[in-house]
Design an enzyme around this catalytic site. Structure first.
Site, mmCIF file in Angstrom:
data_model
loop_
_atom_site.group_PDB
_atom_site.id
_atom_site.type_symbol
_atom_site.label_atom_id
_atom_site.label_comp_id
_atom_site.label_asym_id
_atom_site.label_seq_id
_atom_site.Cartn_x
_atom_site.Cartn_y
_atom_site.Cartn_z
ATOM 1 C CG ASP A 1 -0.038 14.785 -0.238
ATOM 2 O OD1 ASP A 1 0.766 13.892 -0.578
ATOM 3 O OD2 ASP A 1 -1.272 14.632 -0.285
ATOM 4 C CE LYS B 1 1.001 10.129 -8.336
ATOM 5 N NZ LYS B 1 0.845 11.370 -7.620
ATOM 6 C CB THR C 1 -10.059 -6.380 2.894
ATOM 7 O OG1 THR C 1 -9.040 -5.531 3.444
ATOM 8 C CG2 THR C 1 -9.428 -7.645 2.347
ATOM 9 C CB THR D 1 1.656 -12.087 1.169
ATOM 10 O OG1 THR D 1 0.692 -12.705 0.310
ATOM 11 C CG2 THR D 1 2.890 -11.688 0.377
ATOM 12 N NE ARG E 1 -8.113 -6.648 6.012
ATOM 13 C CZ ARG E 1 -7.159 -7.558 6.079
ATOM 14 N NH1 ARG E 1 -6.991 -8.259 7.177
ATOM 15 N NH2 ARG E 1 -6.346 -7.771 5.068
ATOM 16 C CG ASP F 1 -1.779 -1.260 1.302
ATOM 17 O OD1 ASP F 1 -2.242 -1.723 0.246
ATOM 18 O OD2 ASP F 1 -1.935 -1.795 2.408
ATOM 19 N N GLY G 1 -4.305 -4.627 -4.445
ATOM 20 C CA GLY G 1 -5.311 -3.664 -4.913
ATOM 21 C C GLY G 1 -4.585 -2.408 -5.336
ATOM 22 C CG HIS G 2 -1.554 -2.449 -7.689
ATOM 23 N ND1 HIS G 2 -0.672 -3.145 -8.467
ATOM 24 C CD2 HIS G 2 -1.207 -2.733 -6.409
ATOM 25 C CE1 HIS G 2 0.160 -3.815 -7.689
ATOM 26 N NE2 HIS G 2 -0.146 -3.582 -6.440
ATOM 27 C CD GLN H 1 0.805 -8.960 -2.325
ATOM 28 O OE1 GLN H 1 1.589 -9.607 -2.987
ATOM 29 N NE2 GLN H 1 -0.442 -8.795 -2.694
ATOM 30 N N GLY I 1 1.610 2.928 -2.643
ATOM 31 C CA GLY I 1 1.224 3.796 -3.769
ATOM 32 C C GLY I 1 1.862 3.330 -5.066
ATOM 33 C CE LYS I 2 3.236 -2.549 -4.392
ATOM 34 N NZ LYS I 2 2.785 -2.247 -3.017
#
Ligand code: IMP
Length: 429
Positions: A331, A18, A299, A237, A301, A13, A40-41, A222, A15-16
């Site tokens: 930012d 983007k 998910t 994972t 979460r 998570d 989830g990209h 991941q 920011g890969k």
């Protein structure tokens, strides 16, 4: 020609999505080589629509790019079917642009039930319950069903019935064998026919692309601290998100990799259970979650949030041979004063500067912080590094010093072009 690997330096998570969307515009091929639909990209499209890819490389959103899902990935055919359907609805065609390895492994309904059962009966990892671990488990224990097996009906039925027979014994607490059979076979013909046209030997495509000196971008999923070998085991994972995973996961040798870009969030987040030394279990953690919209893309979460941890990013620099860093979400730190960076841990009075393997130390290490002055104002939209507030630049420089790597890009917003490109950038964009 360049090959560039984009990997996460924290717990995913970062920011890969983007970064891939930004760099991918100059790539010819975009490749997913590990993980599955646990990823989830998130990409913000020019018309402000949010697109989240779980299994198809997020490069598919860029026109004319060829996208590969290679052997190291695990594929849930049902999810692939839905995701491609969604892309089509958004006017994005995958025909002639998406290629799937014959050797990738297939996730079947019993894998998801096993994930659920393992979470109840063993250590609570906080998995995404997408069947990722059990599917890789079958691969390693040589019980797996590969894409090539899946599209060959007599082989599929033989392997699936053997696996269901075996697994239904342990699954009987939560689901009957009949129901597993029904769920496994009900859409089989539809899904097999759907997936078949995409299936090929992706390593041959890569070989040709390398010979033709194309630009190839490997889109990591991941992050390093979720790596099966280098992460916070067992809270990891089941694949190798480190750069080395690209070689085994796509079928290229290490000498073919030119650049390894490590994507690093300006603070730290983690979703799921496991050690997180710099976690902030207070209002500041809440504030970061709100500012950064830190909710799992897969998910939903809430993500755990904390200060930047230079110990883990240094560890990531080492085990991935990272050449440059990309800093995201700077930012989100605006208005927080002072800022803290963890540069070491303390455990039983000892100062630890390298990330420890011991689960006991990982769980009980106390972060040792240095304090930096914060900065104010909305820095989104700034494209010139020198226009950033001085304390934002100080924070940035300190991260470079502590991690030993230059930052070549800063991402300051969710949209593709909300970035500051600094220097030492890969030669082809
Ligand atoms: P699994 O990959 O679903 O087996 O989950 C194992 C651990 O990795 C859990 O803590 C998940 O929350 C975490 N995880 C898996 N994929 C991602 C991801 O793409 N981003 C962040 N965390 C992830």
């Amino acid at each position: 020609m360049s090959t560039l690997v984009v990997i996460g330096t924290q717990w995913g998570d970062e920011g890969k999505g983007k970064v891939v969307h930004f760099l991918g515009k100059n790539a010819d091929y975009i490749v997913r080589s590990q993980g599955g639909n646990n990823a989830g990209h998130t990409v913000i499209l020019p018309d402000n629509r949010v697109s989240i890819q779980h299994i198809v490389p997020s490069g598919i959103l860029l026109k004319n790019k060829k996208c590969l899902i290679t052997n190291g990935v695990v594929i849930d055919p049902e999810v692939l079917f839905q995701e491609i359907g969604q892309l089509k609805k958004s006017g994005i065609s995958v025909k002639g642009r998406l290629f799937i390895s014959e050797s990738a492994h297939i996730i079947l309904p019993y894998h998801k039930y096993l994930d659920e059962l393992h979470e109840r009966a063993r250590v609570r990892i906080g998995t995404t319950k997408r069947g990722i671990g059990p599917c890789y488990g079958d691969k390693v224990t040589r019980l797996g069903i590969r894409v090539i097996d899946y599209i060959t009906p007599h082989i599929f039925y033989e392997l699936a019935s053997r696996n269901i027979r075996e697994k239904s014994v342990i699954l009987k607490k939560i689901i009957s064998r009949k129901k597993i059979e029904y769920e496994t076979y009900k859409n089989y013909n539809k899904l097999r026919n759907f997936i078949k046209p995409f299936v090929t030997d992706t390593s041959l495509i890569l070989e040709k692309a390398l010979k033709e000196k194309k630009n190839i971008l490997f889109e990591g999923a991941q992050g390093t601290l979720l790596d099966l070998d280098f992460g916070t085991y067992p809270y990891v994972t089941s694949s190798n998100p480190v750069a080395g995973g690209v070689c085994t996961g796509a079928g290229i040798g290490p000498t073919e990799i030119d650049i390894v870009l490590g994507v690093t969030k300006a603070y730290t987040t983690r979703v799921g259970s496991g050690p997180f030394p710099t976690e902030l279990k207070n209002e500041l953690g809440e504030l970061l979650r709100k500012r950064g919209q830190e909710y799992g893309a897969t998910t939903g979460r809430p993500r755990r949030c904390g200060w930047f941890d230079a110990v883990i990013v240094r560890h990531a620099v080492r085990v991935n041979s990272i050449t440059q860093l990309v800093l995201t979400k700077l930012d989100c730190l605006s208005g927080i004063n002072p800022l803290k960076i963890c540069y070491a841990y303390r455990y039983k009075g000892k100062l630890i500067k390298e990330f420890p393997s011991s689960r006991e130390i990982q769980a009980n290490a106390e972060p040792v912080y240095e304090t930096l002055p914060g900065f104010d104002g909305d820095i989104k939209g700034i494209t010139d590094f020198n226009k950033l507030p001085i304390n934002a630049r100080r924070y940035f420089r300190r991260i470079e010093e502590l991690t030993g790597r230059k930052i070549c890009i800063i991402s300051l917003g969710r949209k593709r072009d909300e970035v500051i490109v600094i220097d030492n950038i890969p030669p082809w964009f």
